[in-house]
Enzyme design. Structure first.
Site, PDB file in Angstrom:
ATOM      1  N   ARG A 119      -7.955  -0.943   0.982  1.00 14.09           N
ATOM      2  CA  ARG A 119      -8.510   0.264   0.373  1.00 14.09           C
ATOM      3  C   ARG A 119      -8.310   1.438   1.334  1.00 14.09           C
ATOM      4  O   ARG A 119      -8.281   1.263   2.553  1.00 14.09           O
ATOM      5  CB  ARG A 119     -10.000   0.093   0.088  1.00 14.09           C
ATOM      6  CG  ARG A 119     -10.607   1.275  -0.662  1.00 14.09           C
ATOM      7  CD  ARG A 119     -12.122   1.236  -0.706  1.00 14.09           C
ATOM      8  NE  ARG A 119     -12.629   2.379  -1.470  1.00 14.09           N
ATOM      9  CZ  ARG A 119     -13.904   2.738  -1.530  1.00 14.09           C
ATOM     10  NH1 ARG A 119     -14.825   2.055  -0.851  1.00 14.09           N
ATOM     11  NH2 ARG A 119     -14.281   3.792  -2.247  1.00 14.09           N
ATOM     12  N   HIS A 120      -8.182   2.623   0.772  1.00 13.11           N
ATOM     13  CA  HIS A 120      -8.086   3.829   1.583  1.00 13.11           C
ATOM     14  C   HIS A 120      -9.355   4.041   2.404  1.00 13.11           C
ATOM     15  O   HIS A 120     -10.352   3.325   2.240  1.00 13.11           O
ATOM     16  CB  HIS A 120      -7.845   5.044   0.678  1.00 13.11           C
ATOM     17  CG  HIS A 120      -8.911   5.202  -0.378  1.00 13.11           C
ATOM     18  ND1 HIS A 120     -10.179   5.667  -0.111  1.00 13.11           N
ATOM     19  CD2 HIS A 120      -8.902   4.923  -1.701  1.00 13.11           C
ATOM     20  CE1 HIS A 120     -10.903   5.683  -1.202  1.00 13.11           C
ATOM     21  NE2 HIS A 120     -10.144   5.230  -2.197  1.00 13.11           N
ATOM     22  N   ARG A 149     -13.585   9.204   1.834  1.00 14.55           N
ATOM     23  CA  ARG A 149     -13.123  10.365   1.073  1.00 14.55           C
ATOM     24  C   ARG A 149     -14.317  11.182   0.603  1.00 14.55           C
ATOM     25  O   ARG A 149     -15.476  10.770   0.726  1.00 14.55           O
ATOM     26  CB  ARG A 149     -12.318   9.912  -0.149  1.00 14.55           C
ATOM     27  CG  ARG A 149     -13.083   8.957  -1.051  1.00 14.55           C
ATOM     28  CD  ARG A 149     -12.491   8.890  -2.447  1.00 14.55           C
ATOM     29  NE  ARG A 149     -13.027   7.801  -3.248  1.00 14.55           N
ATOM     30  CZ  ARG A 149     -14.205   7.814  -3.860  1.00 14.55           C
ATOM     31  NH1 ARG A 149     -15.019   8.866  -3.718  1.00 14.55           N
ATOM     32  NH2 ARG A 149     -14.590   6.786  -4.593  1.00 14.55           N
ATOM     33  N   ARG A 191      -5.196  10.314  -0.913  1.00 15.03           N
ATOM     34  CA  ARG A 191      -6.038   9.547   0.002  1.00 15.03           C
ATOM     35  C   ARG A 191      -5.386   8.227   0.403  1.00 15.03           C
ATOM     36  O   ARG A 191      -5.617   7.731   1.510  1.00 15.03           O
ATOM     37  CB  ARG A 191      -7.418   9.314  -0.600  1.00 15.03           C
ATOM     38  CG  ARG A 191      -7.443   8.596  -1.944  1.00 15.03           C
ATOM     39  CD  ARG A 191      -8.868   8.530  -2.486  1.00 15.03           C
ATOM     40  NE  ARG A 191      -8.967   7.934  -3.802  1.00 15.03           N
ATOM     41  CZ  ARG A 191      -8.862   8.594  -4.936  1.00 15.03           C
ATOM     42  NH1 ARG A 191      -8.609   9.890  -4.919  1.00 15.03           N
ATOM     43  NH2 ARG A 191      -9.000   7.975  -6.106  1.00 15.03           N
ATOM     44  N   HIS A 215      -6.666   1.009  -3.537  1.00 15.09           N
ATOM     45  CA  HIS A 215      -8.039   1.390  -3.854  1.00 15.09           C
ATOM     46  C   HIS A 215      -8.968   0.183  -3.791  1.00 15.09           C
ATOM     47  O   HIS A 215      -8.520  -0.968  -3.737  1.00 15.09           O
ATOM     48  CB  HIS A 215      -8.088   1.996  -5.258  1.00 15.09           C
ATOM     49  CG  HIS A 215      -7.084   3.084  -5.484  1.00 15.09           C
ATOM     50  ND1 HIS A 215      -7.364   4.409  -5.266  1.00 15.09           N
ATOM     51  CD2 HIS A 215      -5.786   3.036  -5.912  1.00 15.09           C
ATOM     52  CE1 HIS A 215      -6.296   5.148  -5.547  1.00 15.09           C
ATOM     53  NE2 HIS A 215      -5.320   4.335  -5.943  1.00 15.09           N
ATOM     54  N   ASP A 216     -10.269   0.458  -3.840  1.00 15.92           N
ATOM     55  CA  ASP A 216     -11.232  -0.642  -3.885  1.00 15.92           C
ATOM     56  C   ASP A 216     -11.015  -1.500  -5.128  1.00 15.92           C
ATOM     57  O   ASP A 216     -11.193  -2.715  -5.098  1.00 15.92           O
ATOM     58  CB  ASP A 216     -12.666  -0.123  -3.839  1.00 15.92           C
ATOM     59  CG  ASP A 216     -12.947   1.013  -4.822  1.00 15.92           C
ATOM     60  OD1 ASP A 216     -12.018   1.450  -5.522  1.00 15.92           O
ATOM     61  OD2 ASP A 216     -14.104   1.481  -4.862  1.00 15.92           O
TER      62      ASP A 216
END
Length: 362
Positions: A34-35, A38, A103, A276-277
């Protein structure tokens, strides 16, 4: 957990510390993360922090905290795979694919700064301890693997069918008062766990960013809304059929890489997926990981293909959500899961897009 027990996974009671060296029998690795941290994505109408001036970056963008989180993760990867990856960046060794969100792209760049600080003739600027490394992506509308925004009528049909199922309609009915309360307080029409998750995400980011939440949130945040968020994330891979669309391409990519390395075909031995999550959660949920919580920033799943002294191939599967990577055991396998068995377990979850995958990484 609702996935078939044949793909259930139990957590092995052990953890791999971040400084543990990797054995020399490692053949290939895929990491999906995941990023980093943010700003909020989309404020609700009554949100006291809905003005973008409250935030150091535009909505949905990576913050300096997030950059540092991924720089640290890159250094962790360097430490773990120091005997597997060349210290100098080698284009043939690694391929990086990112969701086409700023992101995620920025997280990948920050991560690579920690993984590959320039050395020797790769130092191109004495004042800059950094080097440019290619990060590949696809337009969101063409990405069915990471951004998951490629139009797919069949996936949408299955999601609608599942949303109208007895299982999810009972959840919606049981939480109807919560949805009414959220609608009144936020100025949004919240009709199910999908909308409730959107509110949870906003409040969670604001809380993590040290903003004081409105008084009305005290009765629902974090626990009641966290439960809604888990239901929302689980929804995308609630059945094997949904999982084929929600995570099938990721599994296809892993199997293509591993098969190629076993057959000595040209394919990078290390692939990095910046996403992403949702993506990380989909992998865990589709493999039946119990007691799921929300995936934190930089949460990462790791698939390692190894070869033992007898020439047999096996797979280790890990999840890193803190400074330690937790070793997981796929049901029906030993800790070192036989590769053929691993492929058989993933086959029902593989997507319909595998053909041509060898060309997809280029």
């Amino acid at each position: 957990m609702t996935m078939s027990s044949s793909v259930g996974v139990w957590v092995l009671v052990c953890a791999i510390s971040s400084h543990l060296s990797v054995a020399q029998d490692l053949v290939a690795v895929t990491v999906l993360y995941r990023h980093g941290h943010r700003s909020i994505l989309d404020p609700y109408p009554t949100d006291p922090y809905r003005n973008e001036s409250f935030w150091p970056v535009p909505f949905g963008e990576l913050t300096n905290i997030g950059k540092n989180q991924h720089y640290a993760l890159g250094k962790w990867l360097r430490q773990r795979y120091t005997s597997f990856l060349s210290r100098k960046y080698m284009a043939k060794e690694i391929h990086i694919r990112s969701s086409n969100y700023d992101r995620c792209l920025m997280s990948a760049a920050s991560n690579l700064a920690g993984l590959y600080p320039p050395e020797g003739d790769q130092i191109w600027n004495q004042a800059l301890n950094w080097q440019p490394i290619p990060i590949h992506s696809r337009p969101k509308a063409m990405d069915g693997m990471l951004a998951l925004e490629k139009p797919c009528p069949e996936y949408q049909r299955l999601q609608k069918e599942q949303l109208n199922s007895n299982y999810h309609q009972k959840i919606i009915a049981a939480n109807s008062k919560l949805y009414v309360y959220l609608s009144e307080k936020t100025g949004m029409k919240i009709k199910d766990f999908i909308g409730a998750n959107d509110i949870y995400d906003t409040l969670l980011v604001e809380n993590q960013s040290n903003y004081t939440l409105p008084e009305w949130t005290q009765s629902v945040f974090p626990e009641k809304l966290r439960q809604q968020a888990v239901i929302r994330f689980e929804f995308d891979t609630h059945t094997p059929q949904l999982a084929k669309f929600g995570v099938g391409q990721v599994f296809d990519r892993i199997l293509t890489q591993f098969d190629s390395r076993v057959k000595n075909l040209t394919f990078p031995k290390f692939q990095m997926l910046s996403a992403h999550d949702t993506n990380v959660f989909n992998v865990l949920n589709s493999l039946g990981i119990p007691n799921l919580e929300m995936v934190p920033y930089t949460g990462m799943v790791i698939f390692e293909l190894r070869r033992n002294s007898y020439g047999k191939y096996y797979v280790d599967f890990l999840y890193k959500k803190s400074d330690r990577a937790e070793l997981l055991t796929i049901k029906g396998c030993e800790t070192d899961c036989d590769y053929d068995r691993f492929k058989a377990i993933l086959k029902p979850l593989s997507s319909i897009w595998r053909e041509g995958m060898l060309k997809a990484y280029k």
